[in-house]
Enzyme design. Sequence first.
Site, PDB file in Angstrom:
ATOM      1  N   LEU A  37      44.504  29.788  52.650  1.00  0.00           N
ATOM      2  CA  LEU A  37      43.738  31.034  52.579  1.00  0.00           C
ATOM      3  C   LEU A  37      44.576  32.053  51.826  1.00  0.00           C
ATOM      4  CD1 LEU A  37      42.031  32.021  55.953  1.00  0.00           C
ATOM      5  CD2 LEU A  37      40.960  31.494  53.762  1.00  0.00           C
ATOM      6  N   GLY A  38      43.927  32.882  51.043  1.00  0.00           N
ATOM      7  CA  GLY A  38      44.673  33.867  50.250  1.00  0.00           C
ATOM      8  C   GLY A  38      44.886  33.383  48.828  1.00  0.00           C
ATOM      9  N   GLY A  39      44.701  32.061  48.608  1.00  0.00           N
ATOM     10  CA  GLY A  39      44.753  31.510  47.264  1.00  0.00           C
ATOM     11  C   GLY A  39      46.088  31.686  46.566  1.00  0.00           C
ATOM     12  N   LYS A  50      56.042  39.992  44.148  1.00  0.00           N
ATOM     13  CA  LYS A  50      56.351  41.406  44.420  1.00  0.00           C
ATOM     14  C   LYS A  50      57.366  41.548  45.550  1.00  0.00           C
ATOM     15  CE  LYS A  50      54.219  41.425  41.452  1.00  0.00           C
ATOM     16  NZ  LYS A  50      53.318  40.570  40.659  1.00  0.00           N
ATOM     17  N   GLY A 177      54.495  36.398  28.691  1.00  0.00           N
ATOM     18  CA  GLY A 177      53.368  37.124  29.279  1.00  0.00           C
ATOM     19  C   GLY A 177      53.816  37.786  30.574  1.00  0.00           C
ATOM     20  N   VAL A 178      52.852  38.281  31.341  1.00  0.00           N
ATOM     21  CA  VAL A 178      53.193  39.025  32.559  1.00  0.00           C
ATOM     22  C   VAL A 178      54.054  38.198  33.511  1.00  0.00           C
ATOM     23  CG1 VAL A 178      52.273  40.169  34.595  1.00  0.00           C
ATOM     24  CG2 VAL A 178      51.115  40.419  32.429  1.00  0.00           C
ATOM     25  N   ARG A 261      47.626  30.418  32.312  1.00  0.00           N
ATOM     26  CA  ARG A 261      46.888  29.685  33.336  1.00  0.00           C
ATOM     27  C   ARG A 261      45.500  29.365  32.785  1.00  0.00           C
ATOM     28  NH1 ARG A 261      48.982  29.783  38.396  1.00  0.00           N
ATOM     29  NH2 ARG A 261      46.968  29.712  39.430  1.00  0.00           N
ATOM     30  N   ALA A 308      44.038  39.470  40.101  1.00  0.00           N
ATOM     31  CA  ALA A 308      43.482  39.479  41.450  1.00  0.00           C
ATOM     32  C   ALA A 308      42.485  40.623  41.659  1.00  0.00           C
ATOM     33  CB  ALA A 308      44.614  39.576  42.464  1.00  0.00           C
ATOM     34  N   HIS A 440      52.711  68.058  40.889  1.00  0.00           N
ATOM     35  CA  HIS A 440      54.054  68.233  40.334  1.00  0.00           C
ATOM     36  C   HIS A 440      55.081  68.238  41.461  1.00  0.00           C
ATOM     37  CE1 HIS A 440      57.224  69.680  37.713  1.00  0.00           C
ATOM     38  NE2 HIS A 440      57.548  70.529  38.680  1.00  0.00           N
TER      39      HIS A 440
HETATM   40  P1  FAD Z   1      42.845  31.782  43.414  1.00  0.00           P
HETATM   41  O1  FAD Z   1      43.677  32.830  44.008  1.00  0.00           O
HETATM   42  O2  FAD Z   1      43.508  30.817  42.493  1.00  0.00           O
HETATM   43  O3  FAD Z   1      42.192  30.989  44.611  1.00  0.00           O
HETATM   44  C1  FAD Z   1      41.407  29.852  44.415  1.00  0.00           C
HETATM   45  C2  FAD Z   1      41.436  29.032  45.692  1.00  0.00           C
HETATM   46  O4  FAD Z   1      40.439  28.048  45.618  1.00  0.00           O
HETATM   47  C3  FAD Z   1      42.751  28.301  45.917  1.00  0.00           C
HETATM   48  O5  FAD Z   1      43.292  28.685  47.166  1.00  0.00           O
HETATM   49  C4  FAD Z   1      42.378  26.830  45.885  1.00  0.00           C
HETATM   50  O6  FAD Z   1      43.111  26.069  46.827  1.00  0.00           O
HETATM   51  C5  FAD Z   1      40.913  26.871  46.266  1.00  0.00           C
HETATM   52  N1  FAD Z   1      40.133  25.748  45.744  1.00  0.00           N
HETATM   53  C6  FAD Z   1      40.027  25.346  44.462  1.00  0.00           C
HETATM   54  N2  FAD Z   1      39.190  24.312  44.377  1.00  0.00           N
HETATM   55  C7  FAD Z   1      38.751  24.060  45.638  1.00  0.00           C
HETATM   56  C8  FAD Z   1      37.857  23.113  46.175  1.00  0.00           C
HETATM   57  N3  FAD Z   1      37.218  22.219  45.415  1.00  0.00           N
HETATM   58  N4  FAD Z   1      37.640  23.147  47.501  1.00  0.00           N
HETATM   59  C9  FAD Z   1      38.264  24.036  48.308  1.00  0.00           C
HETATM   60  N5  FAD Z   1      39.111  24.949  47.838  1.00  0.00           N
HETATM   61  C10 FAD Z   1      39.347  24.973  46.520  1.00  0.00           C
HETATM   62  N6  FAD Z   1      47.315  39.089  39.651  1.00  0.00           N
HETATM   63  C11 FAD Z   1      47.382  40.419  39.852  1.00  0.00           C
HETATM   64  O7  FAD Z   1      46.335  41.076  39.783  1.00  0.00           O
HETATM   65  N7  FAD Z   1      48.567  41.055  40.129  1.00  0.00           N
HETATM   66  C12 FAD Z   1      49.731  40.383  40.179  1.00  0.00           C
HETATM   67  O8  FAD Z   1      50.771  40.980  40.414  1.00  0.00           O
HETATM   68  C13 FAD Z   1      49.709  38.983  39.959  1.00  0.00           C
HETATM   69  N8  FAD Z   1      50.840  38.268  39.999  1.00  0.00           N
HETATM   70  C14 FAD Z   1      50.790  36.922  39.820  1.00  0.00           C
HETATM   71  C15 FAD Z   1      51.985  36.196  39.847  1.00  0.00           C
HETATM   72  C16 FAD Z   1      51.958  34.832  39.672  1.00  0.00           C
HETATM   73  C17 FAD Z   1      53.256  34.054  39.713  1.00  0.00           C
HETATM   74  C18 FAD Z   1      50.711  34.153  39.485  1.00  0.00           C
HETATM   75  C19 FAD Z   1      50.672  32.660  39.324  1.00  0.00           C
HETATM   76  C20 FAD Z   1      49.535  34.860  39.431  1.00  0.00           C
HETATM   77  C21 FAD Z   1      49.562  36.256  39.599  1.00  0.00           C
HETATM   78  N9  FAD Z   1      48.396  37.012  39.540  1.00  0.00           N
HETATM   79  C22 FAD Z   1      48.456  38.362  39.707  1.00  0.00           C
HETATM   80  C23 FAD Z   1      47.071  36.389  39.297  1.00  0.00           C
HETATM   81  C24 FAD Z   1      46.306  36.218  40.608  1.00  0.00           C
HETATM   82  O9  FAD Z   1      47.063  35.427  41.487  1.00  0.00           O
HETATM   83  C25 FAD Z   1      44.957  35.600  40.348  1.00  0.00           C
HETATM   84  O10 FAD Z   1      44.277  36.377  39.385  1.00  0.00           O
HETATM   85  C26 FAD Z   1      44.122  35.535  41.612  1.00  0.00           C
HETATM   86  O11 FAD Z   1      44.756  34.770  42.600  1.00  0.00           O
HETATM   87  C27 FAD Z   1      42.749  34.949  41.301  1.00  0.00           C
HETATM   88  O12 FAD Z   1      42.015  34.866  42.477  1.00  0.00           O
HETATM   89  P2  FAD Z   1      40.848  33.759  42.612  1.00  0.00           P
HETATM   90  O13 FAD Z   1      40.212  34.017  43.920  1.00  0.00           O
HETATM   91  O14 FAD Z   1      40.017  33.744  41.408  1.00  0.00           O
HETATM   92  O15 FAD Z   1      41.614  32.350  42.622  1.00  0.00           O
END
Ligand code: FAD
Length: 456
Positions: A37-39, A50, A177-178, A261, A308, A440
């Site tokens: 959860l939280g992805g 962070k 990149g970032v 990505r 995110a 300020h």
């Molecule tokens: P995700 O967070 O990728 O979540 C998708 C979820 O779906 C996952 O948990 C996966 O397990 C699940 N899933 C996939 N397929 C299936 C399936 N078939 N069945 C069940 N579950 C499944 N963004 C920012 O805005 N600020 C930041 O500072 C930032 N820093 C980052 C640093 C790093 C190192 C990385 C890698 C990314 C960063 N990001 C940042 C990007 C950010 O993490 C993503 O944009 C964000 O997580 C996208 O959310 P999402 O819900 O689209 O997907």
Amino acid sequence: MADYDVIVLGGGPGGYLAAERLGHAKKKVLLVEEQYLGGTCLNVGCIPTKSLLNSAKLYLHARHSQMFGVTADNVAFDWAKVQSWKDEVVKTLVGGVAMAEKKVGVEVANAHGTLVGTGKVAVNGEVKTADHVIVATGSVPVMPPIPGAKDNPVVVDSTGLLALESFPAKLVVIGGGVIGVEFASLFAAFGAEVEVIELLPEIVPFADADLASRLRKGIEGVAFHLGCKVSAIDGNTVVYTDAKGAEVRTPADVILMAVGRRPLLDGWGAKEAGLEFTPRGIVVDDTMRTNLPNVWAVGDVTGRSLLAHAAYRMAEIAVAHILDPEKASHAGQRLRTETIPWAVYSIPEAAGVGLTEAQAKAQGLDVVTATVPLVLSGRFVAENGLKAPGAVKVIAEKTSRVVRGIHAVGPYSPETIWGAAAVLESEYTIDDLRQVVFPHPTVSEGIREAVWAVKD
Ligand code: FAD
């Protein structure tokens, strides 16, 4: 009758926020998440990076504290404790998401989900039905086919780097990149030798080139190699062609592959169910509708923005249209990618929203710009001195004077950039923005100074 009102596939920011909002609206929701959860964001993305960067910033502050009249002897860091702080933060926040879903009655299935048709998701093989399905499967790191990279224990992606048990003496980052820049800055702050190899002529391509260059020069302890193409990885050595065409070899303890990505489009039935997609992501309209009726897609998997907060916004839009399409349309609930801010939490930080000067010109816009150094801000000087890097750039259309971009390098910029996003959302002109009162002393006064520096 369907088993659920809505099934959400993927529990990252896009999926968990959508589920929570729908649960709050008393919908019967199943959230299917196969890993955590939280992805990506909470587990291996935004939050752990962070947390580590905060430790790095504290370490640097302590080391530079004499300048501010504070003596801290024997400043040191303990990588294992830095890592356990990160793990604790992640655990707390992931637990918070689980609690939030439970509170609003969302059922969470720790399972693999597969879209098997409109309104049908196989959850660990058992088909569940719903009036709506929201796809939020996110993205995965791109691993380019560089000879010697695959199955090389020295080469890691961002997830691998976050889990490092021992601190490396030398890190080479492929990609500026970032993600690459944040990691480079983090490891350099803790004292590692760091090199970044970037194909393009500048780092962080969506930042205004002017400010990206200031950011690059402001990051201490990192050697950036721009316009360089990696051709191979030979054991622990990165082989690349530099901007003059010469072959360079640079060894490392750890090599981070951070070239980007890609949306996760395979393994969950997108093709089989007939979802329209391109390699850039699932095709959605501005209300997050896909080509299949009542199937929505949000977050990284759409490729519209891989951030995110963009995933959150897409979730809000999809939920609004599921709950009450007429009200959502009337309220203008639609995705506007051009006003999504970005942020880099490196040392120094940077953030921006809207067009860069180059993008504005490429669109044929006649623009006026102004760039000011942050030393115009009293708080910036008090906290950083006169030599620290920091600047704000404003880009506006010349005739209408509508603000089209605001980019900043310097402390707090990720915290203040939402205000700039509101300016762009509201289509403020330079003259409207000049009427806004900035507290300020704040570093955000740099925006005010830049706005007043635009020629009349
Ligand atoms: P995700 O967070 O990728 O979540 C998708 C979820 O779906 C996952 O948990 C996966 O397990 C699940 N899933 C996939 N397929 C299936 C399936 N078939 N069945 C069940 N579950 C499944 N963004 C920012 O805005 N600020 C930041 O500072 C930032 N820093 C980052 C640093 C790093 C190192 C990385 C890698 C990314 C960063 N990001 C940042 C990007 C950010 O993490 C993503 O944009 C964000 O997580 C996208 O959310 P999402 O819900 O689209 O997907």
